[in-house]
Write an enzyme that holds these catalytic residues in place. Structure first.
Site, PDB file in Angstrom:
ATOM      1  N   ASN A 299       0.811  -1.236   0.000  1.00  0.00           N
ATOM      2  CA  ASN A 299       0.000   0.000   0.000  1.00  0.00           C
ATOM      3  C   ASN A 299       0.839   1.278   0.000  1.00  0.00           C
ATOM      4  OD1 ASN A 299       0.614  -0.748   2.694  1.00  0.00           O
ATOM      5  ND2 ASN A 299      -1.008   0.559   3.464  1.00  0.00           N
TER       6      ASN A 299
ATOM      7  N   GLU B 184       3.604  -4.892  12.279  1.00  0.00           N
ATOM      8  CA  GLU B 184       2.603  -3.832  12.078  1.00  0.00           C
ATOM      9  C   GLU B 184       1.506  -4.444  11.227  1.00  0.00           C
ATOM     10  OE1 GLU B 184       4.817  -0.473  10.560  1.00  0.00           O
ATOM     11  OE2 GLU B 184       6.021  -0.370  12.382  1.00  0.00           O
TER      12      GLU B 184
ATOM     13  N   CYS C 238      -3.359   1.439   6.388  1.00  0.00           N
ATOM     14  CA  CYS C 238      -3.701   0.670   7.595  1.00  0.00           C
ATOM     15  C   CYS C 238      -4.290   1.556   8.675  1.00  0.00           C
ATOM     16  CB  CYS C 238      -2.467  -0.044   8.116  1.00  0.00           C
ATOM     17  SG  CYS C 238      -1.186   1.108   8.605  1.00  0.00           S
TER      18      CYS C 238
ATOM     19  N   GLU D 102       7.844   0.739  16.740  1.00  0.00           N
ATOM     20  CA  GLU D 102       9.013   1.247  16.017  1.00  0.00           C
ATOM     21  C   GLU D 102       8.879   2.764  15.949  1.00  0.00           C
ATOM     22  OE1 GLU D 102      10.611  -0.871  12.738  1.00  0.00           O
ATOM     23  OE2 GLU D 102       9.545  -2.722  13.197  1.00  0.00           O
TER      24      GLU D 102
HETATM   25  P1  NAD Z   1      -0.087  -9.310   3.226  1.00  0.00           P
HETATM   26  O1  NAD Z   1      -0.003  -9.773   4.621  1.00  0.00           O
HETATM   27  O2  NAD Z   1      -0.930 -10.056   2.275  1.00  0.00           O
HETATM   28  O3  NAD Z   1       1.364  -9.275   2.556  1.00  0.00           O
HETATM   29  C1  NAD Z   1       2.418  -8.530   3.100  1.00  0.00           C
HETATM   30  C2  NAD Z   1       3.732  -9.162   2.692  1.00  0.00           C
HETATM   31  O4  NAD Z   1       3.829 -10.452   3.288  1.00  0.00           O
HETATM   32  C3  NAD Z   1       3.878  -9.378   1.188  1.00  0.00           C
HETATM   33  O5  NAD Z   1       5.210  -9.107   0.832  1.00  0.00           O
HETATM   34  C4  NAD Z   1       3.566 -10.851   1.031  1.00  0.00           C
HETATM   35  O6  NAD Z   1       4.156 -11.445  -0.104  1.00  0.00           O
HETATM   36  C5  NAD Z   1       4.170 -11.407   2.295  1.00  0.00           C
HETATM   37  N1  NAD Z   1       3.623 -12.691   2.737  1.00  0.00           N
HETATM   38  C6  NAD Z   1       2.372 -13.153   2.582  1.00  0.00           C
HETATM   39  N2  NAD Z   1       2.255 -14.379   3.169  1.00  0.00           N
HETATM   40  C7  NAD Z   1       3.462 -14.674   3.709  1.00  0.00           C
HETATM   41  C8  NAD Z   1       3.982 -15.779   4.435  1.00  0.00           C
HETATM   42  N3  NAD Z   1       3.224 -16.836   4.748  1.00  0.00           N
HETATM   43  N4  NAD Z   1       5.268 -15.744   4.834  1.00  0.00           N
HETATM   44  C9  NAD Z   1       6.051 -14.679   4.558  1.00  0.00           C
HETATM   45  N5  NAD Z   1       5.623 -13.600   3.850  1.00  0.00           N
HETATM   46  C10 NAD Z   1       4.337 -13.598   3.436  1.00  0.00           C
HETATM   47  O7  NAD Z   1      -0.513  -7.769   3.303  1.00  0.00           O
HETATM   48  P2  NAD Z   1      -0.801  -6.789   2.094  1.00  0.00           P
HETATM   49  O8  NAD Z   1      -2.060  -7.246   1.443  1.00  0.00           O
HETATM   50  O9  NAD Z   1       0.425  -6.630   1.283  1.00  0.00           O
HETATM   51  O10 NAD Z   1      -1.067  -5.399   2.844  1.00  0.00           O
HETATM   52  C11 NAD Z   1      -2.298  -5.029   3.354  1.00  0.00           C
HETATM   53  C12 NAD Z   1      -2.394  -5.373   4.827  1.00  0.00           C
HETATM   54  O11 NAD Z   1      -1.288  -4.780   5.514  1.00  0.00           O
HETATM   55  C13 NAD Z   1      -3.613  -4.816   5.503  1.00  0.00           C
HETATM   56  O12 NAD Z   1      -4.081  -5.769   6.415  1.00  0.00           O
HETATM   57  C14 NAD Z   1      -3.095  -3.605   6.263  1.00  0.00           C
HETATM   58  O13 NAD Z   1      -3.852  -3.226   7.385  1.00  0.00           O
HETATM   59  C15 NAD Z   1      -1.744  -4.080   6.661  1.00  0.00           C
HETATM   60  N6  NAD Z   1      -0.851  -2.950   6.940  1.00  0.00           N
HETATM   61  C16 NAD Z   1      -0.544  -2.644   8.225  1.00  0.00           C
HETATM   62  C17 NAD Z   1       0.271  -1.548   8.524  1.00  0.00           C
HETATM   63  C18 NAD Z   1       0.592  -1.143   9.930  1.00  0.00           C
HETATM   64  O14 NAD Z   1       1.443  -0.279  10.109  1.00  0.00           O
HETATM   65  N7  NAD Z   1      -0.022  -1.716  10.940  1.00  0.00           N
HETATM   66  C19 NAD Z   1       0.773  -0.783   7.480  1.00  0.00           C
HETATM   67  C20 NAD Z   1       0.429  -1.124   6.169  1.00  0.00           C
HETATM   68  C21 NAD Z   1      -0.376  -2.215   5.903  1.00  0.00           C
HETATM   69  O1  6OD Z   2       3.968   6.457   8.878  1.00  0.00           O
HETATM   70  C1  6OD Z   2       4.484   5.365   9.133  1.00  0.00           C
HETATM   71  O2  6OD Z   2       5.645   5.246   9.553  1.00  0.00           O
HETATM   72  C2  6OD Z   2       3.696   4.152   8.960  1.00  0.00           C
HETATM   73  N1  6OD Z   2       4.262   3.004   9.371  1.00  0.00           N
HETATM   74  C3  6OD Z   2       2.503   4.220   8.348  1.00  0.00           C
HETATM   75  C4  6OD Z   2       1.687   3.110   8.110  1.00  0.00           C
HETATM   76  C5  6OD Z   2       0.673   3.215   7.224  1.00  0.00           C
HETATM   77  C6  6OD Z   2      -0.151   2.106   6.907  1.00  0.00           C
HETATM   78  O3  6OD Z   2      -0.658   1.909   5.829  1.00  0.00           O
END
Ligand code: NAD
Ligand code: 6OD
Length: 497
Positions: free
Chosen positions: A166, A265, A299, A478
């Site tokens: 994202n 995260e 997120c 972090e």
């Molecule tokens: P995802 O979990 O599908 O994938 C993230 C990464 O993990 C990708 O590189 C993917 O290839 C890898 N991955 C998937 N399965 C794996 C496994 N079994 N072992 C190792 N690696 C694996 O997430 P996404 O769809 O890329 O991103 C969207 C999600 O991320 C949403 O749930 C969003 O809320 C979350 N997110 C959280 C934060 C935060 O700061 N809390 C920030 C951004 C996104």
């Molecule tokens: O601003 C940041 O450092 C951070 N980790 C943002 C996360 C955004 C989620 O989509």
């Protein structure tokens, strides 16, 4: 020619893994397609790392730790990180083009957030590590000669960085920056949806003279592919991950046998709470961003909005007008207010929630479907920004993370009710509160179970403060010195005088 900008005429991989300072294709010759979410055009073929490449990347990272990188003084290391930040800024337009091509997000958004933060993440953590105080105690001993006892910080080792799609460069460098500042080496697995900017960063590392093997990139998917191979590799010392909660659970299992630390995260179902005494226009503007920015793929975004009853109808009408003002379109068009979702698969997921909302009897205030686009964009992953009212709190639409440009809006009558509703989730990432009553703002912020609570703002933060999620939204914090807790080991030294 840059490694990421041109699709090879021979249909060989145009995006390669980056291992030991070299761009390498997987020995298997396996590739996967990288397609634009704007119009589904093929952007490139990506080389999918297999066991051999992941193993080589981890071993190369280990060798760099013991070699030239480990030999650098902190001042030399931080100078290199400042140089990385400067080089990203010098090649700003290339990073912008690559990020926008992979994500389809409005270029204006990437220009103001993704790319500047990608550079800043190196600078800020170089600043942080230079200014960390250390503990030091003088001890009395029975022989009266005394001892001095202090703790030093040492790098944790080889860090696996698993990143989402994202905010690809921003979120990847948010982890690579502190990892390198603390003296670790990294193997990065970018999302399969957005491989470009992590690869381009390899060129930057080489250009400024970061020793080979310090920064490595392996491309591929999660389960059964580079992601899982990396997290299961016995040579990694820790995993830092941003992504879905259930992926975090899979990674925890993968590292459990070797008891490796994780920093997570994860997902969220964040609440926005709007009190009747808010600055109305600011609240509509802020909540509009929190719900619709990056097509809802943030997120920290808001998918549950609670509005105090006296202003409920007026607020819903104003948020509707905001949603309808966002025109979907090409990233480079200055009038574009909304990009596409990242992929057809993700759009199917979001549309399934649009369907559930209808089936459960929601009032669809606006949106709910796919917008009609000009024919050249007809194959893109477009979706309408959507607002619902009238759903029960038990509805899947109100409980589960959708990660699209949508929200459910519900009225509340008391402060206690607002807090209870906001906390009624397994997640705990972020909240945004809108009120002009500061006493109430402090009171409510202290009661809401989240990692970050914004008052009269959203997505605003000094990068030295702790960032992370409570409950199922993450493990650890972090940011600033808090990153050092994860990226270093503390070693206790006691010297008898
Ligand atoms: P995802 O979990 O599908 O994938 C993230 C990464 O993990 C990708 O590189 C993917 O290839 C890898 N991955 C998937 N399965 C794996 C496994 N079994 N072992 C190792 N690696 C694996 O997430 P996404 O769809 O890329 O991103 C969207 C999600 O991320 C949403 O749930 C969003 O809320 C979350 N997110 C959280 C934060 C935060 O700061 N809390 C920030 C951004 C996104
Ligand atoms: O601003 C940041 O450092 C951070 N980790 C943002 C996360 C955004 C989620 O989509």
């Amino acid at each position: 020619m840059s490694q990421v900008s041109k699709l090879s005429a021979q249909q060989t991989a145009s995006i390669l893994n980056f291992i030991g300072g070299e761009f390498v294709a997987a020995a298997s010759g396996k590739t996967f397609e990288n397609r634009s979410p704007v119009d589904a055009r093929l952007l490139g073929l990506v080389s999918e790392a297999g066991e051999a490449e992941v193993d080589r990347a981890v071993k190369t990272a280990r060798a760099a730790l013991a070699g030239p990188w480990g030999a650098l003084e902190m001042a030399e290391r931080t100078e290199l990180l400042y140089a990385v930040a400067n080089e990203i800024n010098r090649r700003f337009d290339e990073f912008l083009e690559a990020e926008v091509a992979d994500t389809g997000k409005p270029a204006s958004l990437a220009r103001h957030i993704d790319i500047p933060r990608g550079a800043a993440n190196f600078k800020i953590f170089a600043d942080v590590v230079k200014n960390v105080p250390s503990e030091f105690f003088q001890m009395a001993t029975p022989d009266k000669k005394g001892a001095i006892n202090y703790a030093i910080r040492v790098p944790k080792g080889v860090i696996a960085v698993i990143a989402p799609w994202n905010l690809p460069l921003l979120l990847m460098t948010w982890k690579v920056g502190p990892a390198l500042a603390c003296g670790n080496t990294v193997v990065v697995k970018p999302s399969e949806e957005t491989p470009a900017t992590a690869t381009l960063l390899g060129e930057v590392m080489n250009a400024v003279g970061v020793p080979k093997g310090v920064y490595n990139v392996v491309h591929g998917f999660g389960p059964g592919s580079a992601g899982e191979l990396l997290t299961r590799h016995p040579g990694i010392d820790a995993v830092t991950f941003t992504g879905e909660t259930r992926t975090g659970a899979a990674i925890m299992k993968a590292v459990a046998d070797r008891v490796r630390p994780v920093s997570f995260e994860l997902g969220g179902k964040n609440a926005g709470v709007v009190f009747a005494d808010c600055d109305f226009d600011a609240a509509v503007e802020g909540m509009g961003r929190a719900v619709f920015a990056n097509c809802g793929q943030v997120c920290l975004g808001t998918e549950r909005v609670y509005v105090e009853r006296p202003i409920f109808d007026k607020f819903v009408a104003a948020l509707k007008a905001k949603a309808e003002s966002l025109k979907p379109g090409r990233p480079e068009d200055a009038n574009t207010g909304l990009g596409p979702l990242i992929s057809a698969e993700h759009r199917n997921k979001v549309l399934s929630y649009y369907g559930k909302a209808r089936d459960e009897g929601a009032t669809v205030v606006t949106g709910g479907g796919i917008p009609k686009m000009e024919s050249a964009l007809a194959n893109g992953c477009w979706i309408e920004p959507t607002i619902w009212t009238g759903l029960p709190e038990e509805s899947a639409v109100v409980r589960e993370e959708i990660f699209g440009p949508c929200c459910h809006v519900r009225p509340f009558d008391t402060e206690d009710e607002a807090v209870r509703l906001a906390n009624a989730t397994q997640y705990g990432l972020a909240t945004t509160i809108w009120t002009t009553n500061l006493a109430r703002a402090h009171r409510v912020a202290a009661k809401i179970e989240v990692g970050i609570c914004w008052v009269n703002c959203w997505f605003l933060r000094d990068l030295r403060t702790p960032f992370g999620g409570s409950k199922q939204s993450g493990i650890g914090r972090e940011g600033g010195v808090h990153s050092l807790e994860f990226y270093t080991e503390l070693r206790n030294v006691c010297v008898k005088l």
